[in-house]
Every structure is written in structure tokens, then in C-alpha cells.
Design a protein around this motif. Structure first.
Motif, PDB file in Angstrom:
ATOM      1  N   ASN A  68       7.006  -5.623  10.223  1.00  0.00           N
ATOM      2  CA  ASN A  68       8.118  -4.551   9.870  1.00  0.00           C
ATOM      3  C   ASN A  68       8.348  -3.317  10.982  1.00  0.00           C
ATOM      4  O   ASN A  68       7.362  -3.514  11.952  1.00  0.00           O
ATOM      5  N   SER A  69       9.237  -2.823  10.940  1.00  0.00           N
ATOM      6  CA  SER A  69       9.653  -2.178  12.325  1.00  0.00           C
ATOM      7  C   SER A  69       8.599  -0.951  12.459  1.00  0.00           C
ATOM      8  O   SER A  69       8.369  -0.639  13.695  1.00  0.00           O
ATOM      9  N   ARG A  70       7.947  -0.486  11.517  1.00  0.00           N
ATOM     10  CA  ARG A  70       6.903   0.481  11.686  1.00  0.00           C
ATOM     11  C   ARG A  70       5.632   0.327  12.505  1.00  0.00           C
ATOM     12  O   ARG A  70       5.301   0.612  13.711  1.00  0.00           O
ATOM     13  N   ILE A  71       5.276  -1.299  12.031  1.00  0.00           N
ATOM     14  CA  ILE A  71       3.833  -1.812  12.811  1.00  0.00           C
ATOM     15  C   ILE A  71       4.452  -2.228  14.263  1.00  0.00           C
ATOM     16  O   ILE A  71       3.625  -1.992  15.079  1.00  0.00           O
ATOM     17  N   ARG A  72       5.734  -2.784  14.522  1.00  0.00           N
ATOM     18  CA  ARG A  72       6.279  -3.190  15.794  1.00  0.00           C
ATOM     19  C   ARG A  72       6.315  -1.896  16.670  1.00  0.00           C
ATOM     20  O   ARG A  72       5.975  -2.060  17.884  1.00  0.00           O
ATOM     21  N   LYS A  73       6.898  -0.751  16.115  1.00  0.00           N
ATOM     22  CA  LYS A  73       6.816   0.403  16.952  1.00  0.00           C
ATOM     23  C   LYS A  73       5.567   0.816  17.507  1.00  0.00           C
ATOM     24  O   LYS A  73       5.382   1.231  18.570  1.00  0.00           O
ATOM     25  N   PHE A  74       4.779   0.567  16.432  1.00  0.00           N
ATOM     26  CA  PHE A  74       3.366   1.225  16.896  1.00  0.00           C
ATOM     27  C   PHE A  74       2.673   0.310  17.814  1.00  0.00           C
ATOM     28  O   PHE A  74       2.192   0.942  18.854  1.00  0.00           O
ATOM     29  N   LEU A  75       2.706  -1.205  17.870  1.00  0.00           N
ATOM     30  CA  LEU A  75       2.173  -2.049  18.647  1.00  0.00           C
ATOM     31  C   LEU A  75       2.681  -1.700  19.958  1.00  0.00           C
ATOM     32  O   LEU A  75       2.102  -1.866  21.054  1.00  0.00           O
ATOM     33  N   ALA A  76       4.101  -1.631  19.941  1.00  0.00           N
ATOM     34  CA  ALA A  76       4.914  -1.429  21.381  1.00  0.00           C
ATOM     35  C   ALA A  76       4.477  -0.260  21.855  1.00  0.00           C
ATOM     36  O   ALA A  76       4.224   0.050  23.158  1.00  0.00           O
ATOM     37  N   ASP A  77       4.191   1.052  21.238  1.00  0.00           N
ATOM     38  CA  ASP A  77       3.878   2.349  21.886  1.00  0.00           C
ATOM     39  C   ASP A  77       2.334   2.328  22.309  1.00  0.00           C
ATOM     40  O   ASP A  77       2.239   2.971  23.192  1.00  0.00           O
ATOM     41  N   PHE A  78       1.674   1.940  21.458  1.00  0.00           N
ATOM     42  CA  PHE A  78       0.160   1.822  21.767  1.00  0.00           C
ATOM     43  C   PHE A  78      -0.376   0.473  22.598  1.00  0.00           C
ATOM     44  O   PHE A  78      -1.596   0.441  22.344  1.00  0.00           O
ATOM     45  N   GLY A  79       0.348  -0.337  22.735  1.00  0.00           N
ATOM     46  CA  GLY A  79      -0.194  -1.704  23.167  1.00  0.00           C
ATOM     47  C   GLY A  79      -1.108  -1.616  24.126  1.00  0.00           C
ATOM     48  O   GLY A  79      -2.151  -2.240  24.178  1.00  0.00           O
ATOM     49  N   PRO A  80      -0.716  -0.974  25.277  1.00  0.00           N
ATOM     50  CA  PRO A  80      -1.733  -0.955  26.321  1.00  0.00           C
ATOM     51  C   PRO A  80      -3.291  -0.233  25.824  1.00  0.00           C
ATOM     52  O   PRO A  80      -4.170  -0.957  26.396  1.00  0.00           O
ATOM     53  N   SER A  81      -3.049   0.659  25.289  1.00  0.00           N
ATOM     54  CA  SER A  81      -4.365   1.334  24.744  1.00  0.00           C
ATOM     55  C   SER A  81      -5.221   0.399  23.832  1.00  0.00           C
ATOM     56  O   SER A  81      -6.316   0.217  23.969  1.00  0.00           O
ATOM     57  N   ILE A  82      -4.400  -0.216  23.021  1.00  0.00           N
ATOM     58  CA  ILE A  82      -5.049  -1.080  22.099  1.00  0.00           C
ATOM     59  C   ILE A  82      -5.710  -2.279  22.924  1.00  0.00           C
ATOM     60  O   ILE A  82      -7.005  -2.719  22.381  1.00  0.00           O
ATOM     61  N   THR A  83      -5.008  -2.611  23.611  1.00  0.00           N
ATOM     62  CA  THR A  83      -5.487  -3.917  24.781  1.00  0.00           C
ATOM     63  C   THR A  83      -6.724  -3.401  25.600  1.00  0.00           C
ATOM     64  O   THR A  83      -7.653  -4.375  25.485  1.00  0.00           O
ATOM     65  N   ILE A  84      -6.681  -2.375  25.947  1.00  0.00           N
ATOM     66  CA  ILE A  84      -8.059  -1.798  26.796  1.00  0.00           C
ATOM     67  C   ILE A  84      -9.112  -1.747  25.896  1.00  0.00           C
ATOM     68  O   ILE A  84     -10.223  -2.129  26.261  1.00  0.00           O
ATOM     69  N   ILE A  85      -8.833  -1.047  24.740  1.00  0.00           N
ATOM     70  CA  ILE A  85      -9.914  -0.928  23.674  1.00  0.00           C
ATOM     71  C   ILE A  85     -10.546  -2.169  23.362  1.00  0.00           C
ATOM     72  O   ILE A  85     -11.706  -2.433  23.133  1.00  0.00           O
TER      73      ILE A  85
END
Length: 114
Positions: A68-85
Motif C-alpha cells: 500500500n502507499s504508506r509502506i511504499r513511501k516508508f520504504l522509499a524514504d528510509f530505503g538506504p538506512s534500512i539497507t545499511i542496517i
């Protein structure tokens, strides 16, 4: 102004990319056997490429129809941080990679002090 912020952020990005490239390049030059140099260098290079590719994919999730749009926006906003962690967690958990000695880790002191 926004232009100044964008220029400053671009310079910071170029600096980080340059330093990462130098670090990976130096892994090929360590003073050890040829096998260890090649494995160490290519391991570091592969980890960097996988991390970059994963971050790019998460940022591009914004235009996907997967969640859904909320999860997509969250993943797009925090994608680099999530990937590094996640990359850091996966590389620290895998004992076979850690004990091989081909990837150098930062030394973290057991106690925080000033």
C-alpha cells in the motif's frame, strides 16, 4: 537556500562515493598473499554493490504496486538506512564470513568513554 543545500549535499555524496571507492581499491593492495588480496577486494566490492543495488530497489518501491502507499513511501524514504542496517546485521551474524578474515570490521570498544 535550496540551491546551496543541494550543492552541499552533492559534494558530500561525491566525497562519500570517492572514499568508498578508495577503501575498496585499497583492499586489493593489502600486504598479503595474492589470494587474500583478491578475495578481500572482491568481497568488499560485492558487498558494496549489493548494498547499493538493494538501496536503489527500495527507493524505487515508491512507484511499485507491491504494497500500500504508506509502506511504499516508508520504504522509499528510509530505503538506504534500512539497507545499511540490514547489511550490517547480516554480515555480523554470519559467522563463516566473520571468521574468514577476508572482510575487515571496525573495532568497537566494549565501554563508551570520553
Amino acid at each position: 537556500t535550496r540551491f546551496t543545500d543541494d550543492c552541499f549535499n552533492a559534494l558530500l555524496s561525491i566525497n562519500f562515493i570517492y572514499e568508498a571507492g578508495v577503501s575498496i581499491y585499497n583492499r586489493f593492495l593489502i600486504d598479503e598473499s595474492l589470494e587474500k588480496r583478491l578475495v578481500s577486494g572482491f568481497s568488499s566490492f560485492n558487498i558494496a554493490i549489493i548494498t547499493w543495488f538493494s538501496a536503489r530497489k527500495l527507493v524505487k518501491m515508491k512507484s511499485s504496486k507491491l504494497f500500500n502507499s504508506r509502506i511504499r513511501k516508508f520504504l522509499a524514504d528510509f530505503g538506504p538506512s534500512i539497507t545499511i542496517i540490514m547489511s550490517s546485521i547480516l554480515l555480523s551474524i554470519n559467522s563463516r564470513i566473520r571468521s574468514s578474515g577476508f572482510i575487515s570490521y571496525l573495532s568497537v570498544p566494549p565501554v563508551f568513554s570520553l
